[in-house]
Design an enzyme around this catalytic site. Sequence first.
Site, PDB file in Angstrom:
ATOM      1  N   CYS A  41       4.941  12.046  12.479  1.00  0.00           N
ATOM      2  CA  CYS A  41       4.758  11.293  11.222  1.00  0.00           C
ATOM      3  C   CYS A  41       4.052  12.148  10.190  1.00  0.00           C
ATOM      4  O   CYS A  41       4.226  11.974   8.997  1.00  0.00           O
ATOM      5  CB  CYS A  41       3.878  10.060  11.428  1.00  0.00           C
ATOM      6  SG  CYS A  41       4.522   8.862  12.562  1.00  0.00           S
ATOM      7  N   GLU A  64      12.485   4.500   3.884  1.00  0.00           N
ATOM      8  CA  GLU A  64      11.244   5.045   4.451  1.00  0.00           C
ATOM      9  C   GLU A  64      11.375   6.537   4.739  1.00  0.00           C
ATOM     10  O   GLU A  64      10.604   7.108   5.513  1.00  0.00           O
ATOM     11  CB  GLU A  64      10.843   4.245   5.696  1.00  0.00           C
ATOM     12  CG  GLU A  64      10.692   2.742   5.420  1.00  0.00           C
ATOM     13  CD  GLU A  64       9.250   2.251   5.268  1.00  0.00           C
ATOM     14  OE1 GLU A  64       8.366   2.784   5.927  1.00  0.00           O
ATOM     15  OE2 GLU A  64       9.025   1.309   4.465  1.00  0.00           O
ATOM     16  N   HIS A  83       0.814  -1.217   0.000  1.00  0.00           N
ATOM     17  CA  HIS A  83       0.000   0.000   0.000  1.00  0.00           C
ATOM     18  C   HIS A  83       0.848   1.268   0.000  1.00  0.00           C
ATOM     19  O   HIS A  83       0.423   2.306  -0.506  1.00  0.00           O
ATOM     20  CB  HIS A  83      -1.015   0.007   1.153  1.00  0.00           C
ATOM     21  CG  HIS A  83      -0.425   0.160   2.520  1.00  0.00           C
ATOM     22  ND1 HIS A  83       0.296  -0.831   3.162  1.00  0.00           N
ATOM     23  CD2 HIS A  83      -0.444   1.197   3.400  1.00  0.00           C
ATOM     24  CE1 HIS A  83       0.676  -0.406   4.360  1.00  0.00           C
ATOM     25  NE2 HIS A  83       0.239   0.822   4.525  1.00  0.00           N
ATOM     26  N   HIS A  93       9.839   2.676  12.819  1.00  0.00           N
ATOM     27  CA  HIS A  93      10.676   3.771  12.307  1.00  0.00           C
ATOM     28  C   HIS A  93      11.443   4.359  13.490  1.00  0.00           C
ATOM     29  O   HIS A  93      10.945   4.357  14.619  1.00  0.00           O
ATOM     30  CB  HIS A  93       9.828   4.905  11.701  1.00  0.00           C
ATOM     31  CG  HIS A  93       9.158   4.568  10.412  1.00  0.00           C
ATOM     32  ND1 HIS A  93       7.855   4.932  10.134  1.00  0.00           N
ATOM     33  CD2 HIS A  93       9.602   3.920   9.313  1.00  0.00           C
ATOM     34  CE1 HIS A  93       7.536   4.529   8.913  1.00  0.00           C
ATOM     35  NE2 HIS A  93       8.563   3.899   8.405  1.00  0.00           N
TER      36      HIS A  93
HETATM   37  O1  SUG Z   1       3.904   2.984   7.458  1.00  0.00           O
HETATM   38  N1  SUG Z   1       0.669   3.136   8.805  1.00  0.00           N
HETATM   39  C1  SUG Z   1       1.946   3.782   8.545  1.00  0.00           C
HETATM   40  C2  SUG Z   1       2.289   4.726   9.669  1.00  0.00           C
HETATM   41  C3  SUG Z   1       3.487   5.568   9.320  1.00  0.00           C
HETATM   42  C4  SUG Z   1       3.914   6.414  10.444  1.00  0.00           C
HETATM   43  N2  SUG Z   1       5.005   7.226  10.062  1.00  0.00           N
HETATM   44  C5  SUG Z   1       6.109   7.471  10.775  1.00  0.00           C
HETATM   45  N3  SUG Z   1       6.411   6.801  11.847  1.00  0.00           N
HETATM   46  N4  SUG Z   1       6.924   8.368  10.326  1.00  0.00           N
HETATM   47  C6  SUG Z   1       3.064   2.779   8.345  1.00  0.00           C
HETATM   48  O2  SUG Z   1       3.128   1.800   9.116  1.00  0.00           O
HETATM   49  C7  SUG Z   1      -1.327   1.863   8.193  1.00  0.00           C
HETATM   50  C8  SUG Z   1      -2.327   1.965   7.076  1.00  0.00           C
HETATM   51  C9  SUG Z   1      -3.502   1.050   7.183  1.00  0.00           C
HETATM   52  O3  SUG Z   1      -3.470   0.074   7.904  1.00  0.00           O
HETATM   53  O4  SUG Z   1      -4.450   1.344   6.404  1.00  0.00           O
HETATM   54  C10 SUG Z   1       0.010   2.457   7.839  1.00  0.00           C
HETATM   55  O5  SUG Z   1       0.447   2.356   6.719  1.00  0.00           O
END
Ligand code: SUG
Length: 455
Positions: free
Chosen positions: A378, A180, A143, A259
């Site tokens: 984030c 990332e 995704h 992260h």
């Molecule tokens: O990549 N969550 C993201 C959250 C990102 C957070 N960003 C930082 N820490 N910088 C991830 O894990 C969940 C989407 C869902 O389940 O629909 C998601 O992609």
Amino acid sequence: MSTSVISNVREVNFDGLVGPTHNYSGLAVGNVASMSHGGLESNPKEGVLQGLLKMKSLMEAGYAQGVLPPQQRPDIGALRDLGFSGNNHELLARAATEAPQLLRAVCSASSMWTANAGTVTPSIDAPDRRVHFTPANLQSSFHRFLEPQTTGRVLQAIFHSEQHFAHHPALPATPAFSDEGAANHTRLCGEYGEPGVHLFVYGRQAFGDVRSGEREPARYPARQTLEASQAVARQHGLVASQTVFAQQHPDAIDAGVFHNDVIAVGNGPVLLYHEMAFLDEEGTLDELRRKMTTPLIPVRVPIEAVSLEDAVASYLFNSQLLSNPDGTMTLVVPSECQEREAVWRTVQDYLLAGNNPISDVVVKDVKQSMRNGGGPACLRLRVALSEAERAALTGRVLLTNDLYADLTAWVNRHYRDRLVPGDLADPQLAEESLSALDELTQLLQIGSVYPFQLG
Ligand code: SUG
């Protein structure tokens, strides 16, 4: 290259707008909040308004605030690439019955977390004195792998001036170069316009000789590789004296720290971190001290004060650390920090009372994003820009009261206040989403950036 300091450099936080298809699908492996909230009802309207309110209050407090648009979702093109055909209605219906997990992935609003949009190097650190950008390939999940192309177009549309901005391609989307973005990158410096040192934190090494994976996480994937971080530094022209590459503690990744920005945050000379952030804590701090031209101010939170579980549940370290003109710093924490006694006590008795520049704490409610594992930090991409660079931005992307009013009116015209994963097959949702995004690009004056606009 005679200038050694650039004056009037400010940090601009570019927050991602929560998209109209924001939902809880539990897509992110190793992200405890996303995994545990999958299937719940979401409220896209509340999500985008929570983000906008955070932006507005920081703007009103005097911080420079920018906005980045969400991405085209559902990503119909991705479904076509995967063999679904017919008109949009037929294609969505087929995906919903034959591959609901793919439909959920192409509807994720994950581009809201712009700390993962890319890595940015300010002009003072780059040999050509331009601001450098690399979109993150986000190849570790399907995704998010869908984001970099549009991210690149959006960044190039806004940071368009070739005189001031340089854009690099995302790294090859293969596990060896898993990247990332800024979530694993922290620039430490004195004033923003002074040269800085770039701390790149990685979870694993792709081509190294790590024996039998003993220093890698066992439970959850390590998303960032050393090789990816090194390649981004190379693209931006950073040399050894400007960079520190540190391995993230594998036990932290296994506890849900997917992260580095879930366990550390730095700004100016301050590095606020949990003792389990780095595999080699002392080595990392020593190297930073050796390379920085200004004294490092480490603020270490011990595990006795905040457990890894508390750090992950509260997102204390996913706070924004913002510089004030008087040299103090403000910590913008998610409201979940108040709900964990040990965390809130640490904020009051240790961070605020301690001998460090953090002088006040601001609490923000970004719960819609938090339930998918995204806190205040984030949601923003930091770009340090000189006055000339700020003036060279394209589009209406720096927040003002007028832009805030226009964006909230736009949200009220287009967003739903209830979405469950089952709604994602609704062709009406896809139409609503595209017409909202079309209008948004006009409102932000950034031109055509979405596949449906490019034909
Ligand atoms: O990549 N969550 C993201 C959250 C990102 C957070 N960003 C930082 N820490 N910088 C991830 O894990 C969940 C989407 C869902 O389940 O629909 C998601 O992609």
